[in-house]
Design a protein around this motif. Structure first.
Motif, PDB file in Angstrom:
ATOM      1  N   TRP A 108       0.848  -1.199   0.000  1.00  0.00           N
ATOM      2  CA  TRP A 108       0.000   0.000   0.000  1.00  0.00           C
ATOM      3  C   TRP A 108       0.877   1.239   0.000  1.00  0.00           C
ATOM      4  O   TRP A 108       1.728   1.403   0.878  1.00  0.00           O
ATOM      5  CB  TRP A 108      -0.907  -0.018   1.232  1.00  0.00           C
ATOM      6  CG  TRP A 108      -1.756   1.208   1.441  1.00  0.00           C
ATOM      7  CD1 TRP A 108      -2.148   2.131   0.507  1.00  0.00           C
ATOM      8  CD2 TRP A 108      -2.342   1.628   2.681  1.00  0.00           C
ATOM      9  NE1 TRP A 108      -2.923   3.097   1.079  1.00  0.00           N
ATOM     10  CE2 TRP A 108      -3.063   2.816   2.414  1.00  0.00           C
ATOM     11  CE3 TRP A 108      -2.326   1.126   3.978  1.00  0.00           C
ATOM     12  CZ2 TRP A 108      -3.747   3.511   3.415  1.00  0.00           C
ATOM     13  CZ3 TRP A 108      -3.006   1.809   4.967  1.00  0.00           C
ATOM     14  CH2 TRP A 108      -3.715   2.986   4.686  1.00  0.00           C
ATOM     15  N   SER A 109       0.685   2.090  -0.998  1.00  0.00           N
ATOM     16  CA  SER A 109       1.339   3.392  -1.048  1.00  0.00           C
ATOM     17  C   SER A 109       0.305   4.430  -0.629  1.00  0.00           C
ATOM     18  O   SER A 109      -0.586   4.785  -1.396  1.00  0.00           O
ATOM     19  CB  SER A 109       1.859   3.685  -2.461  1.00  0.00           C
ATOM     20  OG  SER A 109       2.310   5.018  -2.566  1.00  0.00           O
ATOM     21  N   ALA A 110       0.413   4.915   0.605  1.00  0.00           N
ATOM     22  CA  ALA A 110      -0.550   5.875   1.163  1.00  0.00           C
ATOM     23  C   ALA A 110      -0.065   7.293   0.870  1.00  0.00           C
ATOM     24  O   ALA A 110       1.038   7.666   1.275  1.00  0.00           O
ATOM     25  CB  ALA A 110      -0.697   5.660   2.667  1.00  0.00           C
ATOM     26  N   GLY A 111      -0.884   8.071   0.183  1.00  0.00           N
ATOM     27  CA  GLY A 111      -0.454   9.389  -0.256  1.00  0.00           C
ATOM     28  C   GLY A 111       0.399   9.266  -1.507  1.00  0.00           C
ATOM     29  O   GLY A 111       1.494   9.819  -1.592  1.00  0.00           O
ATOM     30  N   CYS A 112      -0.109   8.512  -2.482  1.00  0.00           N
ATOM     31  CA  CYS A 112       0.685   8.143  -3.659  1.00  0.00           C
ATOM     32  C   CYS A 112       0.787   9.248  -4.698  1.00  0.00           C
ATOM     33  O   CYS A 112       1.504   9.100  -5.688  1.00  0.00           O
ATOM     34  CB  CYS A 112       0.099   6.895  -4.313  1.00  0.00           C
ATOM     35  SG  CYS A 112      -1.512   7.167  -5.131  1.00  0.00           S
ATOM     36  N   SER A 113       0.050  10.346  -4.517  1.00  0.00           N
ATOM     37  CA  SER A 113       0.063  11.453  -5.474  1.00  0.00           C
ATOM     38  C   SER A 113      -0.307  10.942  -6.871  1.00  0.00           C
ATOM     39  O   SER A 113      -1.262  10.200  -7.017  1.00  0.00           O
ATOM     40  CB  SER A 113       1.424  12.152  -5.458  1.00  0.00           C
ATOM     41  OG  SER A 113       1.406  13.314  -6.263  1.00  0.00           O
ATOM     42  N   THR A 114       0.473  11.293  -7.883  1.00  0.00           N
ATOM     43  CA  THR A 114       0.132  10.943  -9.262  1.00  0.00           C
ATOM     44  C   THR A 114       0.637   9.563  -9.682  1.00  0.00           C
ATOM     45  O   THR A 114       0.614   9.229 -10.870  1.00  0.00           O
ATOM     46  CB  THR A 114       0.665  12.017 -10.234  1.00  0.00           C
ATOM     47  OG1 THR A 114       2.012  12.347  -9.884  1.00  0.00           O
ATOM     48  CG2 THR A 114      -0.166  13.281 -10.148  1.00  0.00           C
ATOM     49  N   GLY A 115       1.107   8.764  -8.741  1.00  0.00           N
ATOM     50  CA  GLY A 115       1.345   7.350  -9.002  1.00  0.00           C
ATOM     51  C   GLY A 115       2.766   6.915  -9.264  1.00  0.00           C
ATOM     52  O   GLY A 115       3.031   5.713  -9.417  1.00  0.00           O
ATOM     53  N   ILE A 144      -5.753  11.545  -1.416  1.00  0.00           N
ATOM     54  CA  ILE A 144      -6.970  12.324  -1.215  1.00  0.00           C
ATOM     55  C   ILE A 144      -7.272  13.221  -2.408  1.00  0.00           C
ATOM     56  O   ILE A 144      -8.400  13.678  -2.582  1.00  0.00           O
ATOM     57  CB  ILE A 144      -6.868  13.164   0.075  1.00  0.00           C
ATOM     58  CG1 ILE A 144      -8.254  13.647   0.506  1.00  0.00           C
ATOM     59  CG2 ILE A 144      -5.893  14.326  -0.109  1.00  0.00           C
ATOM     60  CD1 ILE A 144      -8.277  14.258   1.886  1.00  0.00           C
ATOM     61  N   SER A 145      -6.287  13.456  -3.267  1.00  0.00           N
ATOM     62  CA  SER A 145      -6.475  14.314  -4.430  1.00  0.00           C
ATOM     63  C   SER A 145      -7.109  13.551  -5.583  1.00  0.00           C
ATOM     64  O   SER A 145      -6.497  12.632  -6.146  1.00  0.00           O
ATOM     65  CB  SER A 145      -5.128  14.903  -4.880  1.00  0.00           C
ATOM     66  OG  SER A 145      -5.259  15.538  -6.133  1.00  0.00           O
ATOM     67  N   GLY A 146      -8.322  13.939  -5.959  1.00  0.00           N
ATOM     68  CA  GLY A 146      -8.990  13.300  -7.084  1.00  0.00           C
ATOM     69  C   GLY A 146      -8.239  13.528  -8.385  1.00  0.00           C
ATOM     70  O   GLY A 146      -8.145  12.634  -9.235  1.00  0.00           O
ATOM     71  N   LYS A 147      -7.690  14.725  -8.548  1.00  0.00           N
ATOM     72  CA  LYS A 147      -6.943  15.057  -9.768  1.00  0.00           C
ATOM     73  C   LYS A 147      -5.697  14.186  -9.893  1.00  0.00           C
ATOM     74  O   LYS A 147      -5.372  13.692 -10.982  1.00  0.00           O
ATOM     75  CB  LYS A 147      -6.558  16.533  -9.745  1.00  0.00           C
ATOM     76  CG  LYS A 147      -5.896  17.033 -11.007  1.00  0.00           C
ATOM     77  CD  LYS A 147      -5.622  18.527 -10.918  1.00  0.00           C
ATOM     78  CE  LYS A 147      -4.956  19.058 -12.186  1.00  0.00           C
ATOM     79  NZ  LYS A 147      -4.678  20.520 -12.092  1.00  0.00           N
ATOM     80  N   ALA A 148      -4.996  13.989  -8.787  1.00  0.00           N
ATOM     81  CA  ALA A 148      -3.792  13.157  -8.803  1.00  0.00           C
ATOM     82  C   ALA A 148      -4.127  11.713  -9.125  1.00  0.00           C
ATOM     83  O   ALA A 148      -3.437  11.058  -9.918  1.00  0.00           O
ATOM     84  CB  ALA A 148      -3.070  13.250  -7.459  1.00  0.00           C
ATOM     85  N   PHE A 194      -5.353   2.117  -8.191  1.00  0.00           N
ATOM     86  CA  PHE A 194      -5.377   3.434  -7.574  1.00  0.00           C
ATOM     87  C   PHE A 194      -6.788   3.793  -7.119  1.00  0.00           C
ATOM     88  O   PHE A 194      -7.760   3.551  -7.839  1.00  0.00           O
ATOM     89  CB  PHE A 194      -4.876   4.496  -8.562  1.00  0.00           C
ATOM     90  CG  PHE A 194      -3.425   4.339  -8.934  1.00  0.00           C
ATOM     91  CD1 PHE A 194      -2.428   4.802  -8.093  1.00  0.00           C
ATOM     92  CD2 PHE A 194      -3.066   3.700 -10.111  1.00  0.00           C
ATOM     93  CE1 PHE A 194      -1.085   4.640  -8.423  1.00  0.00           C
ATOM     94  CE2 PHE A 194      -1.735   3.538 -10.454  1.00  0.00           C
ATOM     95  CZ  PHE A 194      -0.739   4.015  -9.612  1.00  0.00           C
ATOM     96  N   GLU A 195      -6.878   4.376  -5.913  1.00  0.00           N
ATOM     97  CA  GLU A 195      -8.164   4.769  -5.351  1.00  0.00           C
ATOM     98  C   GLU A 195      -8.035   6.112  -4.658  1.00  0.00           C
ATOM     99  O   GLU A 195      -7.011   6.394  -4.015  1.00  0.00           O
ATOM    100  CB  GLU A 195      -8.650   3.736  -4.321  1.00  0.00           C
ATOM    101  CG  GLU A 195      -8.862   2.340  -4.853  1.00  0.00           C
ATOM    102  CD  GLU A 195      -9.238   1.355  -3.767  1.00  0.00           C
ATOM    103  OE1 GLU A 195      -9.394   1.799  -2.595  1.00  0.00           O
ATOM    104  OE2 GLU A 195      -9.374   0.158  -4.063  1.00  0.00           O
ATOM    105  N   ARG A 196      -9.076   6.914  -4.776  1.00  0.00           N
ATOM    106  CA  ARG A 196      -9.103   8.162  -4.029  1.00  0.00           C
ATOM    107  C   ARG A 196      -9.544   7.871  -2.597  1.00  0.00           C
ATOM    108  O   ARG A 196     -10.624   7.331  -2.368  1.00  0.00           O
ATOM    109  CB  ARG A 196     -10.069   9.159  -4.678  1.00  0.00           C
ATOM    110  CG  ARG A 196     -10.067  10.514  -3.975  1.00  0.00           C
ATOM    111  CD  ARG A 196     -11.025  11.483  -4.617  1.00  0.00           C
ATOM    112  NE  ARG A 196     -10.935  12.802  -3.990  1.00  0.00           N
ATOM    113  CZ  ARG A 196     -11.699  13.833  -4.300  1.00  0.00           C
ATOM    114  NH1 ARG A 196     -12.615  13.713  -5.253  1.00  0.00           N
ATOM    115  NH2 ARG A 196     -11.555  14.984  -3.677  1.00  0.00           N
ATOM    116  N   GLN A 197      -8.703   8.218  -1.652  1.00  0.00           N
ATOM    117  CA  GLN A 197      -9.008   7.908  -0.256  1.00  0.00           C
ATOM    118  C   GLN A 197      -8.151   8.746   0.673  1.00  0.00           C
ATOM    119  O   GLN A 197      -6.989   9.025   0.387  1.00  0.00           O
ATOM    120  CB  GLN A 197      -8.751   6.421   0.026  1.00  0.00           C
ATOM    121  CG  GLN A 197      -9.121   5.997   1.435  1.00  0.00           C
ATOM    122  CD  GLN A 197      -9.006   4.495   1.615  1.00  0.00           C
ATOM    123  OE1 GLN A 197      -9.351   3.728   0.736  1.00  0.00           O
ATOM    124  NE2 GLN A 197      -8.510   4.080   2.764  1.00  0.00           N
TER     125      GLN A 197
END
Length: 292
Positions: A108-115, A144-148, A194-197
């Motif tokens: 799990w990459s928490a706070g993964c930004s743009t991947g 948490i960023s939907g755009k990312a 990838f998931e927004r969370q």
């Protein structure tokens, strides 16, 4: 309080309520810069005008755009190479021994930004294909960023983004030219999701990970929020798993859920605290008490 301070307090409260992040004084300087593009789009000139707009009823959409603009999505492929060397040469081989019977690893990459972090991990496995043959590898990235997350899900990166951390050989092996830049290949993408969370929510499925990366995220949290984040990370980690933090982060003095793992300053393992031990003792004594 001057209107300028009041305006920044409105922005800071919005960011904290949506993400848990603090807009501390040492980050205050970047607010106007981060929001400058939004100012141009909606035809305003400063934070004071934006704050007035946010105070109006029904501005949820605008508030979301403000939060997105303020989030720090700075990342790049194989960021901090020494960390990835540790993962490739020490952590992943150790996990391979632990999971030899199931031949499955979840990360799990928490706070993964743009991947980019997630894809860098997937490339580590692809570059050691012989070792991981017939293994199931699942790498989940959340932010948490939907755009990312939208960009991460698309798998498309600009020439500039590709050049940050990736060699020419890796670019040619794992990406192909596409409209708008370079697109990650199917064998890499197949290992990722990838998931927004929000990190302060429950961990994503499968819920128990062998390795969790949460780098350069907790820096922006207040102490109480950071403790809550550590609790969530601990609940998502296997009892023999590992947590990797960023260079400026530590669990020492922050939480009793983790302790140093012995694999370097960035890696931590779950700690069985007094509360956990007490629950174990209670579960042992409960049957005897029931029969009495």
């Amino acid at each position: 309080m001057a209107i300028d301070d009041a305006s920044h307090r409105i922005i800071a409260d919005l960011l904290a309520s949506r993400t848990g992040q603090q807009l501390t004084e040492n980050r205050r300087w970047r607010v106007s810069t981060a929001l400058s593009g939004l100012f141009r789009e909606i035809g305003i000139e400063n934070v004071d005008q934006l704050a007035c707009m946010l105070e109006r009823p029904g501005e949820y959409r605008l508030a979301t755009r403000v939060v997105e603009a303020l989030l720090n999505n700075e990342t790049y492929f194989f960021r901090d190479h020494v960390y990835f060397n540790t993962l490739a040469n020490t952590v992943l081989p150790e996990l391979a021994e632990k999971r030899a019977s199931s031949r499955k690893l979840t990360i799990w990459s928490a706070g993964c930004s743009t991947g980019q972090e997630v894809l860098s991990l997937a490339m580590l496995f692809a570059e050691q294909a012989g070792r991981w043959q017939d293994w199931t590898i699942e790498i989940v990235g959340t932010d948490i960023s939907g755009k990312a997350i939208e960009q991460a899900q698309s798998g498309v990166y600009s020439q500039f983004e590709i050049q940050r951390g990736i060699s020419v050989a890796q670019m040619l092996n794992f990406f192909s030219e596409a409209q708008g830049g370079w697109k990650v290949c199917d064998k890499i993408k197949a290992m990722t999701r990838f998931e927004r969370q929000n990190i302060l929510d429950f961990p994503p499925k499968p819920g128990r990970f062998d390795l969790v990366l949460c780098r350069n995220v907790l820096l922006y949290f207040a102490p109480e929020t950071r403790r809550s984040a550590f609790d969530k990370l601990a609940s998502g980690l296997a009892s023999d798993g590992l947590l990797m933090l960023g260079a400026g982060e530590t669990v020492v003095g922050q939480t009793d859920r983790f302790e140093p793992s012995g694999h370097g300053s960035a890696l931590y393992c779950p700690k069985i605290g007094q509360a956990t031990a007490r629950k174990s003792i209670e579960s042992i004594l409960r049957p005897a008490a029931a029969t009495g």
